[in-house]
Design an enzyme around this catalytic site. Structure first.
Site, short mmCIF file in Angstrom:
data_model
loop_
_atom_site.label_atom_id
_atom_site.label_comp_id
_atom_site.label_asym_id
_atom_site.label_seq_id
_atom_site.Cartn_x
_atom_site.Cartn_y
_atom_site.Cartn_z
N TYR A 50 32.61 -21.12 13.03
CA TYR A 50 32.14 -21.15 14.42
C TYR A 50 32.95 -22.12 15.26
O TYR A 50 33.07 -21.96 16.47
CB TYR A 50 30.67 -21.60 14.47
CG TYR A 50 29.67 -20.53 14.16
CD1 TYR A 50 29.49 -20.08 12.85
CD2 TYR A 50 28.87 -19.99 15.15
CE1 TYR A 50 28.55 -19.11 12.56
CE2 TYR A 50 27.93 -19.02 14.86
CZ TYR A 50 27.77 -18.59 13.57
OH TYR A 50 26.84 -17.64 13.28
N LYS A 105 31.08 -19.39 -1.07
CA LYS A 105 31.99 -18.33 -1.56
C LYS A 105 33.18 -19.03 -2.19
O LYS A 105 34.35 -18.82 -1.83
CB LYS A 105 32.39 -17.42 -0.38
CG LYS A 105 33.17 -16.17 -0.77
CD LYS A 105 32.35 -15.10 -1.44
CE LYS A 105 33.23 -13.97 -1.94
NZ LYS A 105 32.48 -12.96 -2.72
N ASP A 165 27.34 -13.34 -1.70
CA ASP A 165 27.01 -11.92 -1.93
C ASP A 165 25.83 -11.78 -2.89
O ASP A 165 24.88 -11.03 -2.64
CB ASP A 165 28.25 -11.12 -2.39
CG ASP A 165 29.09 -11.84 -3.43
OD1 ASP A 165 28.76 -12.99 -3.79
OD2 ASP A 165 30.09 -11.25 -3.90
N ASP A 203 23.45 -18.04 8.94
CA ASP A 203 23.09 -17.14 10.04
C ASP A 203 22.70 -15.77 9.48
O ASP A 203 21.66 -15.21 9.82
CB ASP A 203 24.30 -17.00 10.98
CG ASP A 203 24.03 -16.06 12.14
OD1 ASP A 203 22.95 -16.17 12.74
OD2 ASP A 203 24.90 -15.21 12.43
N ASP A 240 18.60 -13.92 8.96
CA ASP A 240 18.18 -12.64 9.55
C ASP A 240 17.67 -11.72 8.44
O ASP A 240 16.66 -11.04 8.59
CB ASP A 240 19.34 -11.94 10.28
CG ASP A 240 19.37 -12.26 11.78
OD1 ASP A 240 19.00 -13.38 12.17
OD2 ASP A 240 19.77 -11.37 12.57
C1 LIG Z 1 24.14 -16.07 19.15
C2 LIG Z 1 24.80 -16.70 17.97
C3 LIG Z 1 25.94 -17.56 18.43
C4 LIG Z 1 23.82 -17.47 17.09
C5 LIG Z 1 24.53 -17.96 15.83
O1 LIG Z 1 25.30 -17.22 15.21
O2 LIG Z 1 24.32 -19.12 15.48
C6 LIG Z 1 22.58 -16.72 16.63
O3 LIG Z 1 22.89 -15.62 15.84
C7 LIG Z 1 21.63 -17.64 15.92
O4 LIG Z 1 21.27 -17.37 14.79
O5 LIG Z 1 21.21 -18.64 16.53
MG LIG Z 2 21.68 -15.45 14.13
#
Ligand SMILES: CC(C)[C@H](C(=O)O)[C@@H](O)C(=O)O
Ligand SMILES: [Mg+2]
Ligand SMILES: NC(=O)c1ccc[n+]([C@@H]2O[C@H](COP(=O)([O-])OP(=O)(O)OC[C@H]3O[C@@H](n4cnc5c(N)ncnc54)[C@H](O)[C@@H]3O)[C@@H](O)[C@H]2O)c1
Length: 358
Positions: free
Chosen positions: A144, A191, A223, A247, A251
Site C-alpha cells: 500500500y 507468503k 493461500d 484486507d 472480507d
Molecule cells: C478502500 C481501501 C483502500 C481499504 C483498504 O484496502 O485498506 C479498504 O478495503 C479497507 O479494508 O479499509
Molecule cells: Mg478492505
C-alpha cells in the site's frame, strides 16, 4: 470536573454517510444514559472532499481529527473513480493518507459471530458455532505504501511490497499481548515461500514470540490460511498479518459473521484511535436505505472501549445489538428464508431498534 470527549465524525461516501449516522446516534444515546459529555464535530474525506476542495483529505479535516479524542469513520469510494483507472486523484488516497498521518499502524478486526446469525451464513452452522477471531492487520506499510509507478512509456507498472523490522515488531507485540488475554494462540500469515518481505515478517514474528512463551505461534501461508478460515474457523484465535493479506482475509471472514455489514474495526497506533466498519461505500446499495448499520454501531462500541476505557458502555451497545438480533430484527443482508418480511428493517429503523434496547 468530568471530561468532555471530542469525537470527529467522518461519514465519507456512499453508505458511509448512512451507517455513520446510526453509529453517532448510539454514541449520543450512551452519553445521555451514562451522563458523559461527547462533543461531535464533522469532517469531510473521500469523494465528497474532492468535490468540495479537490483534495481527498483536506488539511482542515486532518486538523480536526488530530484535535479529537476519537474518530468514527464511515467509508470512502465512488464509482466515478472505480470505473476510471486513469484518475489521478482518488477517494482512497485520502483514507491511506489519514492512516499514515495519524500513525494508525494496527487495525484490529474482531470477527464476532452472534449466535442468532448462525443460519444467515452460507457456511454450515456446525462449522461456524463458537468462532471468535481477532485479526491484527498491519495498516501503514506493505504494498500500500511502497514505491509505485510506471515505466517503459507507461507500459510497465509496479508496486513495491516493503516491510521494515520495527513495523513488524510493533504490531506483533500488540497481537501477542491480545493473545495473552484470549486463547493464547497466534497465527501469523505471510507468503514467505516467495516474498522477501514475508521472510523478514516471519523472522521478526519468531523473535517477538520468544517474549511470549505461553502463546502458541503457528505460521500459515496466505493461500492456505484463506482456505482454513472457511474450513475450520474455530481453530483460529488471533491472526497477525500484513496490510494486503489482512484486507483480503477479513472480507472473507465477514462470511463467518454473516455479512460485511457486521464487521467493525479499530485502527490504533501513535495517536488518536479511529473506528470504522471494514466495508466500503457499497455503490450497489447506496441511497436505498438498506445498508446494515451494525458494523458502524459495533465500531462505536470499540471506540468506547478502546479509546475511552468505557467497558460497561461498550458492553451495553453490544448487548443491545444482541437483543435486536434475538428479537428477530434483521437488515436485508442478514435475513434468511425464515425472517418474516415485517422483521426486515432498513438502516434507520434497525438503528432505532438498537437505541431502544440501549
Ligand atoms: C478502500 C481501501 C483502500 C481499504 C483498504 O484496502 O485498506 C479498504 O478495503 C479497507 O479494508 O479499509
Ligand atoms: Mg478492505
Ligand atoms: N474503508 C473504506 O473506506 C473502504 C473499504 C472497502 C471498499 N471501499 C471502497 O468502496 C467502494 C465499493 O467497494 P466494494 O463494492 O468492493 O466493497 P464494499 O465493502 O463497499 O461492498 C461489498 C459488498 O458488500 C455489501 N455491503 C457492504 N457493506 C454493507 C452493509 N453495511 N450492509 C449491507 N451490505 C453491505 C455491498 O452491498 C457489496 O455487495 C469502492 O470504491 C472501494 O474502493 C472503501
Amino acid at each position: 470536573m468530568k471530561k468532555t470527549y471530542k469525537i470527529t465524525i467522518l461519514p465519507g461516501d456512499g453508505i458511509g454517510q448512512e451507517v455513520t449516522r446510526e453509529g453517532k446516534k448510539v454514541l449520543e444515546k450512551i452519553a445521555a444514559k451514562f451522563g458523559h459529555t461527547f462533543e461531535f464535530d464533522e469532517a469531510t474525506i473521500g469523494h465528497a472532499a474532492i468535490e468540495a476542495t479537490g483534495n481527498p483529505l483536506p488539511d482542515e479535516s486532518l486538523a480536526k481529527m488530530k484535535a479529537s479524542d476519537a474518530i468514527l469513520f464511515g467509508a470512502v469510494g465512488h464509482p466515478k473513480y472505480d470505473n476510471d483507472p486513469t484518475a489521478k486523484v482518488r477517494p482512497e488516497q485520502g483514507l491511506l493518507r489519514m492512516r499514515k498521518e495519524l500513525g494508525l499502524y494496527a487495525n484490529l478486526r474482531p470477527i464476532k459471530l452472534f449466535d442468532e446469525l448462525l443460519e444467515a451464513s452460507s457456511i454450515k452452522p456446525e462449522v461456524l458455532r463458537g468462532s471468535d477471531i481477532l485479526f491484527f492487520r498491519e495498516l501503514t506499510g506493505d504494498v500500500y505504501f511502497g514505491e509505485r509507478g510506471r515505466k517503459d512509456n507507461g507500459d510497465t507498472a509496479y508496486d513495491t511490497m516493503i516491510y521494515s523490522r520495527y513495523e513488524v515488531e510493533r504490531i506483533a507485540h500488540k497481537a501477542f499481548k491480545a493473545a495473552m488475554t484470549r486463547k493464547k494462540k497466534v497465527m501469523s500469515v505471510d507468503k514467505s515461500n516467495v516474498l522477501e518481505s514475508s521472510r523478514l515478517w516471519k523472522e521478526v514474528v519468531n523473535e517477538v514470540a520468544k517474549q511470549y512463551p505461553e502463546v502458541t505461534l503457528e505460521h500459515q501461508f496466505i493461500d492456505a490460511a484463506a482456505m482454513l478460515l472457511i474450513k475450520n474457523p474455530k481453530a483460529f484465535d488471533v491472526v497477525l498479518t500484513g496490510n494486503l493479506f489482512g484486507d483480503i482475509l477479513t472480507d472473507e471472514a465477514s462470511q463467518i459473521a454473516g455479512s460485511m455489514g457486521m464487521l467493525a474495526s479499530a485502527s490504533v497506533g501513535d495517536t488518536v484511535g479511529l473506528y470504522e466498519p471494514i466495508h466500503g461505500s457499497a455503490h450497489d446499495i447506496t441511497g436505498k436505505g438498506v445498508a446494515n448499520p451494525l458494523a458502524s454501531i459495533l465500531s462505536a462500541a470499540l471506540l468506547l472501549d478502546i479509546s475511552f476505557g468505557m467497558k460497561e458502555e461498550a458492553d451495553t451497545v453490544i448487548k443491545a445489538v444482541e437483543q435486536t438480533l434475538k428479537a428477530g430484527f434483521r437488515t436485508r443482508d442478514i435475513a434468511d428464508a425464515n425472517t418474516p418480511a415485517a422483521n426486515i428493517l432498513n438502516t434507520e429503523t434497525m438503528g432505532a431498534k438498537v437505541l431502544e434496547f440501549i
